[in-house]
Motif scaffolding. Structure first.
Motif, PDB file in Angstrom:
ATOM      1  N   UNK A 160      47.801  50.629  69.277  1.00 27.03           N
ATOM      2  CA  UNK A 160      47.325  49.259  69.258  1.00 27.03           C
ATOM      3  C   UNK A 160      48.299  48.278  70.174  1.00 27.03           C
ATOM      4  N   UNK A 161      49.524  48.604  70.131  1.00 26.85           N
ATOM      5  CA  UNK A 161      50.351  47.866  70.829  1.00 26.85           C
ATOM      6  C   UNK A 161      50.614  48.409  72.331  1.00 26.85           C
ATOM      7  N   UNK A 162      49.737  49.356  72.559  1.00 29.63           N
ATOM      8  CA  UNK A 162      50.036  50.166  74.048  1.00 29.63           C
ATOM      9  C   UNK A 162      51.129  50.865  74.353  1.00 29.63           C
ATOM     10  N   UNK A 163      51.685  51.345  73.148  1.00 36.38           N
ATOM     11  CA  UNK A 163      52.713  52.445  73.154  1.00 36.38           C
ATOM     12  C   UNK A 163      52.339  53.725  73.110  1.00 36.38           C
ATOM     13  N   UNK A 164      51.516  54.297  74.258  1.00 34.71           N
ATOM     14  CA  UNK A 164      50.978  55.553  73.712  1.00 34.71           C
ATOM     15  C   UNK A 164      51.823  56.647  73.819  1.00 34.71           C
ATOM     16  N   UNK A 186      46.371  51.046  84.121  1.00 32.97           N
ATOM     17  CA  UNK A 186      47.110  52.022  84.931  1.00 32.97           C
ATOM     18  C   UNK A 186      48.581  51.871  84.801  1.00 32.97           C
ATOM     19  N   UNK A 187      49.255  51.059  83.939  1.00 34.88           N
ATOM     20  CA  UNK A 187      50.409  50.929  83.743  1.00 34.88           C
ATOM     21  C   UNK A 187      50.956  52.084  82.632  1.00 34.88           C
ATOM     22  N   UNK A 188      51.926  52.936  83.137  1.00 32.17           N
ATOM     23  CA  UNK A 188      52.143  54.211  82.227  1.00 32.17           C
ATOM     24  C   UNK A 188      53.463  53.892  81.546  1.00 32.17           C
ATOM     25  N   UNK A 194      57.763  53.802  82.333  1.00 35.83           N
ATOM     26  CA  UNK A 194      58.250  52.833  81.992  1.00 35.83           C
ATOM     27  C   UNK A 194      59.515  53.043  81.031  1.00 35.83           C
ATOM     28  N   UNK A 195      59.243  53.745  80.125  1.00 32.70           N
ATOM     29  CA  UNK A 195      60.204  54.120  78.978  1.00 32.70           C
ATOM     30  C   UNK A 195      61.135  55.165  79.783  1.00 32.70           C
ATOM     31  N   UNK A 196      60.991  55.809  80.630  1.00 35.22           N
ATOM     32  CA  UNK A 196      61.747  57.027  81.456  1.00 35.22           C
ATOM     33  C   UNK A 196      62.443  56.157  82.369  1.00 35.22           C
ATOM     34  N   UNK A 197      61.894  55.082  82.793  1.00 37.60           N
ATOM     35  CA  UNK A 197      63.035  54.245  83.955  1.00 37.60           C
ATOM     36  C   UNK A 197      64.064  53.540  83.100  1.00 37.60           C
ATOM     37  N   UNK A 198      63.573  53.037  81.779  1.00 36.27           N
ATOM     38  CA  UNK A 198      64.715  52.511  81.201  1.00 36.27           C
ATOM     39  C   UNK A 198      66.039  53.658  80.872  1.00 36.27           C
ATOM     40  N   UNK A 199      65.171  54.655  80.014  1.00 33.57           N
ATOM     41  CA  UNK A 199      66.163  55.589  79.472  1.00 33.57           C
ATOM     42  C   UNK A 199      67.016  56.335  80.323  1.00 33.57           C
TER      43      UNK A 199
END
Lengths: 355, 199
Positions: free
Chosen positions: B47-51, B128-130, B134-139
């Motif tokens: 629901x928070x779009x954190x798939x 289409x925002x993955x 995004x997680x990877x680009x920060x991590x």
């Protein structure tokens, strides 16, 4: 499908959410029916193929060449009594087959059948597939425990350990696919393999991962030669020894749906899904052979399904400790090493990554 | 609207499942309630779009950790009466612990988050925002040291766990699987060619 529903009287008057749900359900139902029919004829194909491999004929009594045999089997199982053992846990006993079949069917939501037809085109499709295939083991474990039978329990224990072991090798093999394709979306993974004949598909640069993935897939579905969870020569029928009638049929259905699923996934990840192997060959011109489409996806899936049946007829069952050794000490190191090789190949732009 | 209905029904089931974990008498049921709780939390994350987080929660906890848990719970012969013996003795410690946790949560919810509304709806992103990208680009950029450190700690834990269980017991008859697999036909079978007996 949407046009068909719009033709229904009063359909456009319904609220928009109801319409969306209606369209999705109208797509799910044909997929499920087709899948169930595939399972039915896979059981028939299995008996026929193994029959011919063993120099027999296989089922040939019900219908022309035995083609109605699956329906006869289903009818027989439906009419049988479902026996619930005494002192078994009734709730878990009944719910276990459902837990086995729900993930097997739910995974088909993200499978792209052609370039344009996929039920849910989600970003993290590959992760979704991994997550759901790993959930399927609960059906087996709970069935074994709830049956209150030693044989069923042994089967469940074996299955749990085996699936945890092979899940890791499978996940690592898919990490390679992910690195090669640069996307978690299944349609994107197939599109990343386009642009040439069958040499541009991932099976060649990822050959060790391809082999590991398919063999782990066989182990995940508890099929011979990894079927120690059933192991009829040792523990009668393993986890489903106490199940009869429809409850047994549902386990059966789940196992065969998983076989089709693993075959379809291997085709998508390593053999280019719906892509034609002859794309761009001038000899064929623009016949259907050169065109990409559902035909090729079905053909590739069928190829792997045949391998499943072929392996069952060919190999003797693995001993349990050898299965564990193969999973932990052979497959996982192989995949880890190949991920490093793959990283080097991507970094140095060798092979398919040459820009 | 639908989001709210989904959130509250999922939250209600989650609480029910969490209560089920600690109240059910049978440890297998406790484990299954925990599995349900993980599934529902994954739904809340969706629901928070954190798939990515949602699916990885199911993959790691439901697919691997809880399978091992169930494996152990089913194998162990758990004597419930013995487990309950110390209940009254340890109850004060449990009460204190739970009060501390409630205080911590209250601190977060009431005092530190006073300015932000409770029903904060995150800004909806396009489909289409993955989340994974995004997680990877920060991590792998900002938090790469923390990430690598966590990886090394986990590796040490794995090595430690394996070393603890690896012990040589004298007199144990174990097969050497590598040698068994490496066996060739020539080592085991001798083909003898002989003429048929003629009487």
């Amino acid at each position: 499908m949407e046009a068909l529903l719009n033709a229904l009287p009063g359909w456009t008057l319904l609220p928009e959410t109801v319409q969306t749900v209606g369209v999705i359900v109208a797509q799910i139902v044909p997929i499920l029916i087709a899948l169930t029919l595939c399972v039915a004829y896979l059981t028939y194909a299995e008996r026929k193929v193994i029959g011919y491999i063993q120099n027999r004929i296989g089922p040939n009594r019900v219908g022309y060449k035995g083609l109605l045999q699956p329906f006869a089997d289903v009818l027989k199982l439906m009419l049988k009594e479902v026996v619930v053992p005494t002192n078994s846990n009734r709730f878990l006993f009944v719910i276990a087959p459902l837990l086995a079949i729900i993930p097997a069917f739910a995974t088909w939501a993200v499978i792209p059948f052609t370039d344009s037809f996929v039920l849910a085109d989600i970003n993290a499709g590959l992760l979704y597939v991994l997550a759901l295939t790993s959930v399927g083991v609960y059906g087996v474990i709970l069935a074994g425990w709830a049956s209150n039978s030693k044989y069923a329990f042994l089967g469940a224990m074996r299955s749990a350990a085996q699936i945890v072991a092979y899940e890791i090798a499978m996940g690592f093999a898919l990490v390679g696919v992910l690195m090669a394709a640069g996307s978690l979306n299944l349609s994107e993974i197939v599109r990343a393999q386009a642009g040439g004949t069958l040499m541009s598909w991932f099976w060649l640069p990822l050959l060790p991962l391809f082999v590991v993935y398919f063999i782990s897939g066989i182990a995940e579905t508890n099929r011979a030669p990894f079927d120690v969870a059933e192991g009829e020569s040792e523990i009668v029928a393993g986890f489903h020894v106490e199940y009869s009638g429809m409850a047994f049929a549902v386990f059966f259905l789940a196992e065969y749906a998983n076989m089709i699923l693993i075959s379809a996934l291997t085709a998508l990840f390593f053999l280019g899904g719906w892509l034609s192997p002859f794309a761009g060959l001038p000899v064929l011109g623009d016949t259907f052979l050169a065109e990409s489409g559902f035909f090729w996806f079905a053909l590739k899936t069928a190829l792997f399904l045949f391998c499943f049946l072929w392996f069952r007829a060919t190999f003797p069952r693995y001993r349990y400790d050898q299965i564990m050794r193969l999973g932990w000490k052979v497959f996982i190191p192989v995949t880890i090493i190949w991920i490093f090789v793959l990283g080097g190949m991507v970094y140095l732009e060798i092979g398919p990554w040459a820009r | 609207m639908i989001g709210h209905i989904l959130f509250f029904s999922l939250a209600a089931v989650l609480l029910g499942a969490a209560i089920g974990v600690i109240t059910s008498r049978n440890p297998v049921f406790s484990a299954m309630f925990l599995v349900l709780a993980f599934f529902i939390s994954a739904g809340l994350w969706l629901l928070l779009e954190a798939e990515f987080l949602a699916i990885v929660l199911v993959l790691v906890y439901v697919g691997a950790v809880m399978v091992l848990f169930l494996f152990v719970v089913m194998m162990l012969d758990i004597n419930l009466a013995k487990l309950r013996e110390g209940f009254a003795r340890y109850a004060p410690v449990g009460v204190v612990l739970s009060l501390v946790i409630v205080a911590l949560l209250a601190n977060v919810f009431w005092f530190r988050a006073q300015d932000t509304p409770l029903m904060l709806t995150p800004e909806l992103r396009s489909a289409d925002v993955s989340n994974t990208r995004e997680l990877g680009s920060v991590l792998y950029t900002e938090h790469v040291y923390a990430f690598e450190l966590a990886a090394v700690i986990l590796l040490v834990a794995i090595v430690a766990a394996i070393t603890l269980t690896m012990r040589r017991r004298p007199g144990l008859k174990a097969q050497n699987v590598a040698r068994q697999v490496a066996v060739r036909r020539q080592d085991r079978v001798r083909l003898v060619k002989m003429d048929a007996d003629k009487e």
